[in-house]
Design a protein around this motif. Structure first.
Motif, PDB file in Angstrom:
ATOM      1  N   THR A  90      23.297   2.148  -8.628  1.00  0.00           N
ATOM      2  CA  THR A  90      23.871   1.074  -7.796  1.00  0.00           C
ATOM      3  C   THR A  90      22.767   0.465  -6.926  1.00  0.00           C
ATOM      4  O   THR A  90      22.828   0.530  -5.698  1.00  0.00           O
ATOM      5  N   PRO A  91      21.744  -0.140  -7.528  1.00  0.00           N
ATOM      6  CA  PRO A  91      20.591  -0.615  -6.764  1.00  0.00           C
ATOM      7  C   PRO A  91      20.889  -1.770  -5.812  1.00  0.00           C
ATOM      8  O   PRO A  91      20.098  -2.037  -4.909  1.00  0.00           O
ATOM      9  N   ALA A  92      22.012  -2.439  -5.996  1.00  0.00           N
ATOM     10  CA  ALA A  92      22.343  -3.561  -5.113  1.00  0.00           C
ATOM     11  C   ALA A  92      22.950  -3.099  -3.794  1.00  0.00           C
ATOM     12  O   ALA A  92      23.135  -3.902  -2.879  1.00  0.00           O
ATOM     13  N   VAL A  93      23.248  -1.800  -3.698  1.00  0.00           N
ATOM     14  CA  VAL A  93      23.879  -1.258  -2.493  1.00  0.00           C
ATOM     15  C   VAL A  93      22.948  -0.236  -1.861  1.00  0.00           C
ATOM     16  O   VAL A  93      22.375   0.606  -2.545  1.00  0.00           O
ATOM     17  N   ALA A  94      22.798  -0.305  -0.548  1.00  0.00           N
ATOM     18  CA  ALA A  94      21.938   0.652   0.159  1.00  0.00           C
ATOM     19  C   ALA A  94      22.729   1.340   1.263  1.00  0.00           C
ATOM     20  O   ALA A  94      23.601   0.732   1.893  1.00  0.00           O
ATOM     21  N   ASP A  95      22.423   2.595   1.491  1.00  0.00           N
ATOM     22  CA  ASP A  95      23.092   3.403   2.509  1.00  0.00           C
ATOM     23  C   ASP A  95      22.487   3.089   3.880  1.00  0.00           C
ATOM     24  O   ASP A  95      21.323   3.397   4.147  1.00  0.00           O
ATOM     25  N   THR A  96      23.274   2.477   4.748  1.00  0.00           N
ATOM     26  CA  THR A  96      22.767   2.074   6.064  1.00  0.00           C
ATOM     27  C   THR A  96      22.406   3.280   6.939  1.00  0.00           C
ATOM     28  O   THR A  96      21.622   3.148   7.874  1.00  0.00           O
TER      29      THR A  96
ATOM     30  N   PRO B  12      11.878   5.683   0.149  1.00  0.00           N
ATOM     31  CA  PRO B  12      11.442   6.996   0.614  1.00  0.00           C
ATOM     32  C   PRO B  12      12.535   7.861   1.229  1.00  0.00           C
ATOM     33  O   PRO B  12      12.270   9.004   1.598  1.00  0.00           O
ATOM     34  N   THR B  13      13.743   7.331   1.346  1.00  0.00           N
ATOM     35  CA  THR B  13      14.822   8.110   1.961  1.00  0.00           C
ATOM     36  C   THR B  13      16.024   8.317   1.046  1.00  0.00           C
ATOM     37  O   THR B  13      16.992   8.958   1.449  1.00  0.00           O
ATOM     38  N   GLY B  14      15.980   7.780  -0.163  1.00  0.00           N
ATOM     39  CA  GLY B  14      17.122   7.887  -1.061  1.00  0.00           C
ATOM     40  C   GLY B  14      18.279   6.997  -0.643  1.00  0.00           C
ATOM     41  O   GLY B  14      19.424   7.243  -1.026  1.00  0.00           O
ATOM     42  N   ALA B  15      17.986   5.953   0.115  1.00  0.00           N
ATOM     43  CA  ALA B  15      19.048   5.042   0.562  1.00  0.00           C
ATOM     44  C   ALA B  15      19.573   4.169  -0.576  1.00  0.00           C
ATOM     45  O   ALA B  15      20.675   3.631  -0.493  1.00  0.00           O
ATOM     46  N   ILE B  16      18.769   4.027  -1.633  1.00  0.00           N
ATOM     47  CA  ILE B  16      19.155   3.227  -2.787  1.00  0.00           C
ATOM     48  C   ILE B  16      19.230   4.133  -4.001  1.00  0.00           C
ATOM     49  O   ILE B  16      18.289   4.888  -4.280  1.00  0.00           O
ATOM     50  N   GLN B  17      20.334   4.073  -4.712  1.00  0.00           N
ATOM     51  CA  GLN B  17      20.534   4.908  -5.887  1.00  0.00           C
ATOM     52  C   GLN B  17      20.319   4.105  -7.172  1.00  0.00           C
ATOM     53  O   GLN B  17      20.676   2.924  -7.231  1.00  0.00           O
TER      54      GLN B  17
ATOM     55  N   TYR C 268       5.117  11.301  24.635  1.00  0.00           N
ATOM     56  CA  TYR C 268       4.896  10.140  23.800  1.00  0.00           C
ATOM     57  C   TYR C 268       5.933   9.059  24.099  1.00  0.00           C
ATOM     58  O   TYR C 268       6.983   9.313  24.678  1.00  0.00           O
ATOM     59  N   LYS C 269       5.594   7.880  23.659  1.00  0.00           N
ATOM     60  CA  LYS C 269       6.506   6.750  23.791  1.00  0.00           C
ATOM     61  C   LYS C 269       7.863   7.105  23.168  1.00  0.00           C
ATOM     62  O   LYS C 269       7.920   7.613  22.051  1.00  0.00           O
ATOM     63  N   PRO C 270       8.983   6.864  23.875  1.00  0.00           N
ATOM     64  CA  PRO C 270      10.291   7.180  23.299  1.00  0.00           C
ATOM     65  C   PRO C 270      10.516   6.428  21.988  1.00  0.00           C
ATOM     66  O   PRO C 270      10.095   5.270  21.845  1.00  0.00           O
ATOM     67  N   ARG C 271      11.141   7.101  21.057  1.00  0.00           N
ATOM     68  CA  ARG C 271      11.453   6.440  19.787  1.00  0.00           C
ATOM     69  C   ARG C 271      12.531   5.385  20.007  1.00  0.00           C
ATOM     70  O   ARG C 271      13.447   5.573  20.811  1.00  0.00           O
ATOM     71  N   ARG C 272      12.419   4.297  19.275  1.00  0.00           N
ATOM     72  CA  ARG C 272      13.452   3.261  19.342  1.00  0.00           C
ATOM     73  C   ARG C 272      14.733   3.777  18.711  1.00  0.00           C
ATOM     74  O   ARG C 272      14.718   4.477  17.701  1.00  0.00           O
ATOM     75  N   GLU C 273      15.853   3.424  19.300  1.00  0.00           N
ATOM     76  CA  GLU C 273      17.144   3.778  18.715  1.00  0.00           C
ATOM     77  C   GLU C 273      17.291   3.064  17.379  1.00  0.00           C
ATOM     78  O   GLU C 273      17.146   1.841  17.293  1.00  0.00           O
ATOM     79  N   SER C 274      17.556   3.837  16.341  1.00  0.00           N
ATOM     80  CA  SER C 274      17.718   3.226  15.023  1.00  0.00           C
ATOM     81  C   SER C 274      19.090   2.586  14.900  1.00  0.00           C
ATOM     82  O   SER C 274      20.101   3.145  15.331  1.00  0.00           O
ATOM     83  N   GLU C 275      19.117   1.392  14.335  1.00  0.00           N
ATOM     84  CA  GLU C 275      20.363   0.678  14.121  1.00  0.00           C
ATOM     85  C   GLU C 275      20.724   0.729  12.641  1.00  0.00           C
ATOM     86  O   GLU C 275      19.843   0.649  11.788  1.00  0.00           O
ATOM     87  N   PRO C 276      21.992   0.880  12.319  1.00  0.00           N
ATOM     88  CA  PRO C 276      22.389   0.867  10.907  1.00  0.00           C
ATOM     89  C   PRO C 276      22.014  -0.469  10.275  1.00  0.00           C
ATOM     90  O   PRO C 276      22.427  -1.528  10.752  1.00  0.00           O
ATOM     91  N   ARG C 277      21.225  -0.415   9.240  1.00  0.00           N
ATOM     92  CA  ARG C 277      20.829  -1.641   8.556  1.00  0.00           C
ATOM     93  C   ARG C 277      20.457  -1.294   7.131  1.00  0.00           C
ATOM     94  O   ARG C 277      20.189  -0.138   6.807  1.00  0.00           O
ATOM     95  N   ALA C 278      20.437  -2.300   6.284  1.00  0.00           N
ATOM     96  CA  ALA C 278      20.085  -2.097   4.882  1.00  0.00           C
ATOM     97  C   ALA C 278      19.702  -3.444   4.290  1.00  0.00           C
ATOM     98  O   ALA C 278      20.135  -4.491   4.778  1.00  0.00           O
ATOM     99  N   PRO C 279      18.898  -3.437   3.237  1.00  0.00           N
ATOM    100  CA  PRO C 279      18.505  -4.703   2.613  1.00  0.00           C
ATOM    101  C   PRO C 279      19.671  -5.354   1.884  1.00  0.00           C
ATOM    102  O   PRO C 279      20.589  -4.690   1.414  1.00  0.00           O
TER     103      PRO C 279
ATOM    104  N   CYS D 201      18.627   4.124   5.503  1.00  0.00           N
ATOM    105  CA  CYS D 201      17.590   3.097   5.482  1.00  0.00           C
ATOM    106  C   CYS D 201      16.774   3.120   6.771  1.00  0.00           C
ATOM    107  O   CYS D 201      17.327   3.161   7.875  1.00  0.00           O
ATOM    108  N   ILE D 202      15.440   3.078   6.642  1.00  0.00           N
ATOM    109  CA  ILE D 202      14.553   3.037   7.808  1.00  0.00           C
ATOM    110  C   ILE D 202      13.827   1.693   7.900  1.00  0.00           C
ATOM    111  O   ILE D 202      12.873   1.546   8.675  1.00  0.00           O
ATOM    112  N   ALA D 203      14.268   0.724   7.115  1.00  0.00           N
ATOM    113  CA  ALA D 203      13.674  -0.625   7.129  1.00  0.00           C
ATOM    114  C   ALA D 203      12.161  -0.577   6.924  1.00  0.00           C
ATOM    115  O   ALA D 203      11.395  -1.256   7.606  1.00  0.00           O
ATOM    116  N   CYS D 204      11.728   0.230   5.967  1.00  0.00           N
ATOM    117  CA  CYS D 204      10.297   0.333   5.668  1.00  0.00           C
ATOM    118  C   CYS D 204       9.814  -0.824   4.798  1.00  0.00           C
ATOM    119  O   CYS D 204       8.610  -1.033   4.655  1.00  0.00           O
TER     120      CYS D 204
END
Length: 257
Positions: A205-211, A197-202, A169-180, A214-217
């Motif tokens: 503390t909804p204003a902070v996301a775990d980079t 869907p990943t628990g990146a936001i608690q 299959y097509k290689p997966r793109r390298e994920s970069e640390p990012r968050a909203p 986060c899968i940028a969905c």
């Protein structure tokens, strides 16, 4: 039993899956059990289906592949010659190897993917590509396809359907640390944490996301009632601009039966 199993952070995939599940249920006179894999806890369960069940497995296409976070769940899902319908939903660029990959994974678990479809939804990264999709026409077409799949299943034992794509299959793109990012409009209502869907936001503390999670969905962006979430990411902005320039012409579903 019709098992309507889907992963749908921005709910486009769910709309199509629900439409198809209802049509399968009507044609096969079987009830529907809905399993939403979007919450992290839901993906920890094991699922075993019988030969007389039918699986509808639906997911958004991520860079031409099945989302990586579904691999462990699919590996634990077991069938017994169980017929399966594969539904991949993409944002108008391309679905590439996604249907083939999903079919291979399900086949390895004892399922027979006898039907598959790639449908369209608004791209998660921009509201200017496929805006408003899936629309009423899409949902009607999805239901019609599922009804035809059910008729085929009643007429003959399921056979694996040939699908486009390549192996490996097509290689997966390298994920970069990012968050909203979160603006001052945030009221700390917790909706973003509930839909992540990943628990990146608690919730606390909804204003902070775990980079690192986060899968940028864009679930948090789409569902925020105050429109307080956004991505200030140059890579995402460039990708969105490319989509708006090169993939603005609406595409039609691809059906395989």
């Amino acid at each position: 039993m019709i098992y309507n199993v889907f992963f749908s952070p921005t709910r486009g995939t769910r709309k199509l899956a629900d439409s198809m599940a209802a049509a399968l249920s009507a044609q096969l006179a079987q009830p529907v059990q809905t399993i939403d894999l979007t919450p992290p806890a839901a993906r920890g369960q094991n699922l075993a289906l019988r030969a007389d069940d039918v699986l509808l497995f639906a997911f958004p296409v991520y860079s031409g592949r099945v989302p990586a976070l579904l691999e462990d769940f699919i590996a634990r899902m077991k069938g017994d010659g169980t017929p399966a319908v594969v539904l991949g939903v993409y944002g108008n660029r391309a679905f590439e190897d996604a249907l083939l990959e999903a079919s291979d994974l399900l086949s390895a678990g004892g399922f027979i993917p006898f039907a598959a479809a790639a449908f369209l939804a608004q791209h998660s990264h921009t509201g200017k590509v496929n805006a408003g999709r899936p629309n009423v026409h899409d949902l009607t077409e999805a239901a019609a396809f599922a009804a035809n799949a059910a008729k085929a299943l009643r007429a003959a034992p399921p056979q694996a359907v040939a699908l486009p794509g390549g192996r490996p299959y097509k290689p997966r793109r390298e994920s970069e640390p990012r968050a909203p990012k979160t603006t001052a409009a945030c009221t700390a209502c917790g909706v973003c944490a509930a839909v992540c869907p990943t628990g990146a936001i608690q919730p606390k503390t909804p204003a902070v996301a775990d980079t690192s999670r986060c899968i940028a969905c864009f679930a948090c962006v789409r569902h925020c009632p105050e429109e307080a979430k956004h991505f200030a990411d140059a890579g995402i902005a460039a990708f969105a601009a490319m989509l708006e320039k090169d993939f603005a012409q609406p595409k039609q579903p691809s059906l395989f039966l």
